[in-house]
Motif scaffolding. Structure first.
Motif, mmCIF file in Angstrom:
data_model
loop_
_atom_site.group_PDB
_atom_site.id
_atom_site.type_symbol
_atom_site.label_atom_id
_atom_site.label_comp_id
_atom_site.label_asym_id
_atom_site.label_seq_id
_atom_site.Cartn_x
_atom_site.Cartn_y
_atom_site.Cartn_z
ATOM 1 N N SER A 204 23.559 60.015 14.450
ATOM 2 C CA SER A 204 23.750 59.040 15.514
ATOM 3 C C SER A 204 24.553 57.859 14.986
ATOM 4 O O SER A 204 24.343 57.406 13.853
ATOM 5 N N VAL A 205 25.479 57.383 15.793
ATOM 6 C CA VAL A 205 26.196 56.169 15.432
ATOM 7 C C VAL A 205 25.245 54.990 15.616
ATOM 8 O O VAL A 205 24.672 54.806 16.694
ATOM 9 N N PRO A 206 25.021 54.202 14.572
ATOM 10 C CA PRO A 206 24.031 53.127 14.684
ATOM 11 C C PRO A 206 24.477 52.014 15.612
ATOM 12 O O PRO A 206 25.676 51.768 15.790
ATOM 13 N N VAL B 189 27.148 62.448 16.910
ATOM 14 C CA VAL B 189 28.292 63.008 16.184
ATOM 15 C C VAL B 189 27.821 64.287 15.494
ATOM 16 O O VAL B 189 26.795 64.297 14.805
ATOM 17 N N THR B 190 28.559 65.359 15.695
ATOM 18 C CA THR B 190 28.149 66.686 15.237
ATOM 19 C C THR B 190 29.222 67.297 14.346
ATOM 20 O O THR B 190 30.404 67.223 14.670
ATOM 21 N N ALA B 191 28.797 67.885 13.241
ATOM 22 C CA ALA B 191 29.685 68.669 12.379
ATOM 23 C C ALA B 191 29.216 70.118 12.407
ATOM 24 O O ALA B 191 28.036 70.397 12.175
ATOM 25 N N ILE B 192 30.141 71.027 12.720
ATOM 26 C CA ILE B 192 29.827 72.456 12.770
ATOM 27 C C ILE B 192 30.588 73.158 11.657
ATOM 28 O O ILE B 192 31.817 73.160 11.652
ATOM 29 N N ASN C 245 27.954 49.137 19.809
ATOM 30 C CA ASN C 245 28.453 48.775 18.481
ATOM 31 C C ASN C 245 29.959 48.603 18.577
ATOM 32 O O ASN C 245 30.677 49.564 18.841
ATOM 33 N N PRO C 246 30.477 47.384 18.362
ATOM 34 C CA PRO C 246 31.925 47.159 18.519
ATOM 35 C C PRO C 246 32.764 47.753 17.394
ATOM 36 O O PRO C 246 33.995 47.787 17.512
ATOM 37 N N SER C 247 32.133 48.206 16.325
ATOM 38 C CA SER C 247 32.879 48.713 15.169
ATOM 39 C C SER C 247 33.029 50.235 15.235
ATOM 40 O O SER C 247 32.033 50.954 15.361
ATOM 41 N N PRO C 248 34.258 50.753 15.142
ATOM 42 C CA PRO C 248 34.447 52.206 15.114
ATOM 43 C C PRO C 248 34.009 52.804 13.772
ATOM 44 O O PRO C 248 34.040 52.135 12.733
ATOM 45 N N TYR C 249 33.592 54.067 13.814
ATOM 46 C CA TYR C 249 33.276 54.840 12.609
ATOM 47 C C TYR C 249 34.247 56.017 12.529
ATOM 48 O O TYR C 249 34.678 56.541 13.562
ATOM 49 N N VAL C 250 34.579 56.420 11.320
ATOM 50 C CA VAL C 250 35.552 57.491 11.144
ATOM 51 C C VAL C 250 34.957 58.608 10.285
ATOM 52 O O VAL C 250 34.249 58.340 9.309
ATOM 53 N N ARG D 295 41.355 63.069 11.193
ATOM 54 C CA ARG D 295 40.373 61.986 11.249
ATOM 55 C C ARG D 295 39.802 61.914 12.663
ATOM 56 O O ARG D 295 40.550 61.890 13.639
ATOM 57 N N TYR D 296 38.465 61.877 12.761
ATOM 58 C CA TYR D 296 37.790 61.722 14.045
ATOM 59 C C TYR D 296 37.101 60.364 14.046
ATOM 60 O O TYR D 296 36.244 60.089 13.196
ATOM 61 N N ILE D 297 37.465 59.522 15.006
ATOM 62 C CA ILE D 297 37.011 58.133 15.049
ATOM 63 C C ILE D 297 36.198 57.937 16.323
ATOM 64 O O ILE D 297 36.617 58.339 17.407
ATOM 65 N N ILE D 298 35.036 57.319 16.196
ATOM 66 C CA ILE D 298 34.141 57.168 17.342
ATOM 67 C C ILE D 298 33.638 55.727 17.422
ATOM 68 O O ILE D 298 33.351 55.091 16.400
ATOM 69 N N ARG D 299 33.560 55.221 18.648
ATOM 70 C CA ARG D 299 32.999 53.894 18.910
ATOM 71 C C ARG D 299 32.043 54.009 20.082
ATOM 72 O O ARG D 299 32.391 54.604 21.111
#
Length: 337
Positions: free
Chosen positions: A326-328, A30-33, A304-309, A296-300
């Motif tokens: 990195s999404v854990p 996951v990247t923030a620019i 990992n079955p849990s999404p992150y936002v 909102r940007y949501i990634i799964r």
């Protein structure tokens, strides 16, 4: 291979869902620019186009490099995503073009997200550049791609490469998958869509004998269930067409994940030879929801079955360098009863 579609809530909130299929994560994070970052693309002659970012962006990078985005949204409500188009990506020829007007195919997702606020603006700025086929060692060749665009007004479009030219195509249905070109998919909808519907078919009577449907869901009888691009395009269009619009962005995000679950491909189900001629076992490595109206940007991710936002409104885009996380890995959340 990937699936991408746009949903709109009752209050007009626009939500974009996307799955990413590839043999592995390729180091994606996951990247923030932030605003004010200067990037320089490559050209066959050396350095290509340069730009300084105007809009803050959150998305997924490619091969762990913040310059190469495969998916994301910006703070202005524009979405862009790179989807594979094996056999259908005939890029422009940069020969004789001033290098400052040449940009790599690897950079176009970053470029439009950091510089544009709408689909029409993305079409306009890309039309002033020559997009060339830069080889990528990580995949052993030139990535054959097209660029999928959506914005918070509900507009959608794609940038395709056909006969050595950019093609800017409006996409009112709001669905994209992979090869072939979008006009072919639209024609394929004419073949299948009129026979499909969410309602169960009415009973049929033959010589006094009534034959009723044996279960709910037979209105979609005949819709392909394989993982091929044409079948996923048809299936995604069926969902976009029939899903109940939810009341607002938050509830539409949840509904989008329910729909995305129907395109989640487990390891081993999609195997064979890839676009480079090498064995390729595609699986869904991650899925994203870009809630364009709500920011909102949501990634799964697959492990990992849990999404992150990521809430773009509370993300610092004021300056500095791009940031990555990195999404854990995770497991199911325990519930005691």
């Amino acid at each position: 291979m990937c699936t991408n579609f746009r949903l709109t809530a009752q209050d007009g909130s626009v939500v974009v869902a996307r799955s990413m299929e590839f043999p592995d994560m390729l180091g994606a994070q996951v990247t923030a620019i932030p605003r004010g970052v200067t990037y320089t693309s490559a050209s066959p002659e050396g350095e290509g186009a340069s730009w300084t970012t105007i809009h803050g962006v959150v998305g997924m990078d490619a091969i762990g490099d913040t310059q190469y985005l495969t998916d994301g949204m910006n703070e202005a409500g524009l979405y862009a995503g790179v989807l594979y188009m094996p056999g259908f990506a005939d890029y422009e020829d940069p020969t004789g073009i001033e290098p400052s007007r040449v940009i790599s195919n690897m950079d176009i997702c970053n470029y439009v997200l950091t510089m544009c606020s709408s689909v029409s603006e993305a079409f306009e700025v890309l039309g002033k550049l020559t997009i060339w086929a830069q080889p990528q060692p990580a995949i052993g060749g030139v990535p054959p791609i097209h660029l999928v665009l959506h914005d918070k007004s509900g507009a959608s479009g794609v940038v395709e490469f056909n006969n050595g030219k950019q093609q800017h195509i409006d996409n009112p249905v709001g669905v994209a998958t992979n090869a072939p070109y979008l006009d072919w998919h639209y024609n394929n909808l004419r073949v299948h869509l009129p026979t499909l519907h969410a309602l169960n078919p009415a009973p049929a009577e033959v010589n006094g004998v009534t034959f009723a449907p044996v279960s709910q869901g037979q209105g979609f009888m005949g819709i392909p269930g394989d993982g091929g691009s044409p079948s996923r395009f048809l299936r995604a269009t069926g969902y976009v067409w029939t899903m109940t619009a939810q009341k607002d962005a938050a509830t539409q995000e949840m509904a989008a994940f329910h729909a995305l679950n129907n395109f989640d491909i487990p390891d081993g189900v999609m195997a064979g030879t890839g676009a480079t001629g090498l064995p390729q076992n595609d699986r869904t490595t991650w899925s994203s929801i870009s809630s364009l109206s709500a920011g909102r940007y949501i990634i799964r991710v697959e492990n990992n079955p849990s999404p992150y936002v990521v809430d773009l409104a509370s993300t610092d885009f004021s300056g500095g360098s791009p940031r990555q996380v990195s999404v854990p890995s995770g497991t199911f959340i325990e519930l005691k009863v």
